[in-house]
Design a protein around this motif. Structure first.
Motif, mmCIF file in Angstrom:
data_model
loop_
_atom_site.group_PDB
_atom_site.id
_atom_site.type_symbol
_atom_site.label_atom_id
_atom_site.label_comp_id
_atom_site.label_asym_id
_atom_site.label_seq_id
_atom_site.Cartn_x
_atom_site.Cartn_y
_atom_site.Cartn_z
ATOM 1 N N MET A 1 -1.050 1.927 25.497
ATOM 2 C CA MET A 1 -0.537 3.030 24.680
ATOM 3 C C MET A 1 -0.273 2.581 23.256
ATOM 4 N N ILE A 2 -0.596 3.420 22.314
ATOM 5 C CA ILE A 2 -0.401 3.043 20.913
ATOM 6 C C ILE A 2 1.034 3.282 20.483
ATOM 7 N N ASP A 3 1.569 2.272 19.793
ATOM 8 C CA ASP A 3 2.938 2.317 19.316
ATOM 9 C C ASP A 3 2.973 3.018 17.963
ATOM 10 N N TRP A 4 3.002 4.354 17.981
ATOM 11 C CA TRP A 4 2.882 5.119 16.735
ATOM 12 C C TRP A 4 4.047 4.877 15.795
ATOM 13 N N THR A 5 5.232 4.556 16.322
ATOM 14 C CA THR A 5 6.390 4.385 15.430
ATOM 15 C C THR A 5 6.273 3.116 14.576
ATOM 16 N N HIS A 6 5.580 2.093 15.105
ATOM 17 C CA HIS A 6 5.442 0.861 14.320
ATOM 18 C C HIS A 6 4.098 0.746 13.601
ATOM 19 N N PHE A 7 3.194 1.689 13.882
ATOM 20 C CA PHE A 7 1.862 1.639 13.277
ATOM 21 C C PHE A 7 1.978 1.969 11.791
ATOM 22 N N THR A 8 1.517 1.033 10.935
ATOM 23 C CA THR A 8 1.624 1.224 9.486
ATOM 24 C C THR A 8 0.246 1.071 8.851
ATOM 25 N N PRO A 9 -0.610 2.091 9.030
ATOM 26 C CA PRO A 9 -1.995 1.951 8.567
ATOM 27 C C PRO A 9 -2.123 1.704 7.073
ATOM 28 N N GLN A 10 -1.277 2.382 6.291
ATOM 29 C CA GLN A 10 -1.426 2.278 4.835
ATOM 30 C C GLN A 10 -1.106 0.887 4.310
ATOM 31 N N SER A 11 0.060 0.347 4.689
ATOM 32 C CA SER A 11 0.421 -0.977 4.174
ATOM 33 C C SER A 11 -0.484 -2.046 4.784
ATOM 34 N N ALA A 12 -0.924 -1.837 6.034
ATOM 35 C CA ALA A 12 -1.804 -2.823 6.669
ATOM 36 C C ALA A 12 -3.140 -2.902 5.935
ATOM 37 N N LEU A 13 -3.698 -1.729 5.649
ATOM 38 C CA LEU A 13 -4.995 -1.710 4.958
ATOM 39 C C LEU A 13 -4.846 -2.225 3.522
ATOM 40 N N SER A 14 -3.781 -1.795 2.805
ATOM 41 C CA SER A 14 -3.574 -2.284 1.435
ATOM 42 C C SER A 14 -3.384 -3.796 1.437
ATOM 43 N N GLY A 15 -2.553 -4.290 2.364
ATOM 44 C CA GLY A 15 -2.330 -5.734 2.451
ATOM 45 C C GLY A 15 -3.624 -6.468 2.735
ATOM 46 N N GLY A 16 -4.435 -5.904 3.644
ATOM 47 C CA GLY A 16 -5.716 -6.509 3.977
ATOM 48 C C GLY A 16 -6.639 -6.558 2.769
ATOM 49 N N LEU A 17 -6.627 -5.481 1.979
ATOM 50 C CA LEU A 17 -7.475 -5.451 0.779
ATOM 51 C C LEU A 17 -7.020 -6.500 -0.237
ATOM 52 N N ILE A 18 -5.699 -6.681 -0.360
ATOM 53 C CA ILE A 18 -5.187 -7.703 -1.294
ATOM 54 C C ILE A 18 -5.580 -9.099 -0.808
ATOM 55 N N ILE A 19 -5.453 -9.326 0.503
ATOM 56 C CA ILE A 19 -5.870 -10.610 1.077
ATOM 57 C C ILE A 19 -7.361 -10.836 0.801
ATOM 58 N N GLY A 20 -8.153 -9.770 0.986
ATOM 59 C CA GLY A 20 -9.582 -9.860 0.721
ATOM 60 C C GLY A 20 -9.861 -10.143 -0.747
ATOM 61 N N PHE A 21 -9.089 -9.522 -1.621
ATOM 62 C CA PHE A 21 -9.251 -9.722 -3.056
ATOM 63 C C PHE A 21 -8.941 -11.172 -3.432
ATOM 64 N N ALA A 22 -7.860 -11.719 -2.867
ATOM 65 C CA ALA A 22 -7.492 -13.120 -3.126
ATOM 66 C C ALA A 22 -8.594 -14.052 -2.633
ATOM 67 N N THR A 23 -9.121 -13.744 -1.455
ATOM 68 C CA THR A 23 -10.190 -14.558 -0.860
ATOM 69 C C THR A 23 -11.459 -14.482 -1.707
ATOM 70 N N ALA A 24 -11.778 -13.262 -2.169
ATOM 71 C CA ALA A 24 -12.960 -13.054 -3.003
ATOM 72 C C ALA A 24 -12.833 -13.811 -4.328
ATOM 73 N N LEU A 25 -11.629 -13.760 -4.908
ATOM 74 C CA LEU A 25 -11.396 -14.455 -6.183
ATOM 75 C C LEU A 25 -11.570 -15.964 -6.034
ATOM 76 N N LEU A 26 -10.980 -16.523 -4.969
ATOM 77 C CA LEU A 26 -11.071 -17.978 -4.775
ATOM 78 C C LEU A 26 -12.533 -18.389 -4.586
ATOM 79 N N TRP A 27 -13.300 -17.508 -3.953
ATOM 80 C CA TRP A 27 -14.717 -17.811 -3.742
ATOM 81 C C TRP A 27 -15.505 -17.683 -5.048
ATOM 82 N N LEU A 28 -15.347 -16.545 -5.734
ATOM 83 C CA LEU A 28 -16.161 -16.302 -6.928
ATOM 84 C C LEU A 28 -15.764 -17.206 -8.095
ATOM 85 N N LEU A 29 -14.457 -17.519 -8.207
ATOM 86 C CA LEU A 29 -14.019 -18.377 -9.317
ATOM 87 C C LEU A 29 -14.198 -19.857 -8.995
#
Lengths: 143, 141
Positions: free
Chosen positions: B1-29
């Protein structure tokens, strides 16, 4: 010397951004990570979205870099070259999964937590660093 | 069963994108893979410029909560494990990630993004074991 300074400055910014992303995503909260790993209980799928977000952006960066002769700071792209599925890979990943599942911390979030001054993070990181060294010793013996 | 009260799609996806951005920067730079266990372990053993950028990355990671605190209160952190368990898990995570050449970031994010079969095997292995461990701890013991 100047180039090394830029490389370190860039690494610092990337580490900082990475940590902010982990905090934003909720990965620095072991309870949240365990909520994701607990598929038989009340399951919190949030961390799957963290992975998706991270992978999409990273995939784009890898794709772009294939057309570049070198990195923007004029270093070579250090593509990992190992492809073999080895016993150390499987045993290591198993032990890593065991530790991750026991408390809900992996290396990045643990360093962020330790940095915040949380005693739980500090204890975990000290033993994690010992674990790194032990693995180096074991691998040196094996090879 | 999905725990809807703790599910935080927005911050999870934003955080993931920031992590991806940091990873992309370290690679490209810098042309480097943002694998945290590899960078941190290398910071202990390498020398010279190699050690310098690794220490800088770890320093950034370690100071991130303080930069966050300048803008907002820190998000909730709940740790229920006792000190002995934290020590044991830390040892397993460190040893395992190093022996297995990577952790959630190196294999999970970077490896899967490069479509590495080796990283896929590692990621499936540690995800399965971690889920199995939580299952045993919460529902069996």
């Amino acid at each position: 010397m100047r180039k090394n300074w830029f490389i370190s400055a860039s690494a610092f910014i990337c580490g900082l951004l990475f940590g902010l992303g982990l905090l934003m995503a909720g990965m620095a909260n072991p309870a949240k990570v365990l909520g994701f790993l607990d598929i038989a209980g009340l399951w919190d799928p949030s961390l799957a979205l963290v992975m998706v977000g991270g992978i999409v952006v990273t995939f784009i960066a890898f794709t772009i870099s294939k057309k570049m002769p070198q990195s923007l700071l004029q270093t070579k792209f250090n593509w990992p070259d190992a492809t073999a599925i080895t016993r150390p890979l499987l045993i290591g990943s198993t032990l890593f999964g065991l530790g991750w599942g026991l408390v809900g911390l992996c290396p990045g979030p643990a360093l962020v937590l330790a940095g915040s001054g949380a005693i739980e993070g500090l204890i975990f990181v000290v033993f994690m660093l010992i674990g790194f060294r032990l693995a180096d010793v074991v691998q040196a013996r094996l090879s | 069963m999905i725990d809807w009260t703790h599910f935080t799609p927005q911050s999870a996806l934003s955080g993931g994108l920031i992590i991806g951005f940091a990873t992309a920067l370290l690679w490209l730079l810098n042309g480097r893979i943002a694998g945290i266990s590899g960078i941190a372990a290398g910071a202990l053993t390498s020398v010279g410029a190699e050690r310098q950028w690794r220490l800088a990355f770890v320093l950034g990671l370690v100071s991130s909560s303080w930069i966050w605190l300048m803008l907002a209160p820190l998000p909730e952190v709940v740790v229920t494990s006792n000190y002995q368990l934290l020590a044991l898990a830390g040892l397993l995570v460190g040893f395992g990630a190093r022996l297995g050449s990577g952790c959630t970031s190196g294999h999970g994010v970077c490896g899967l993004s490069r479509l590495s079969g080796r990283s896929l095997v590692a990621t499936v292995t540690f995800m399965t074991v971690a889920m199995g461990t939580v299952f045993v701890v919460r529902h069996v013991v």
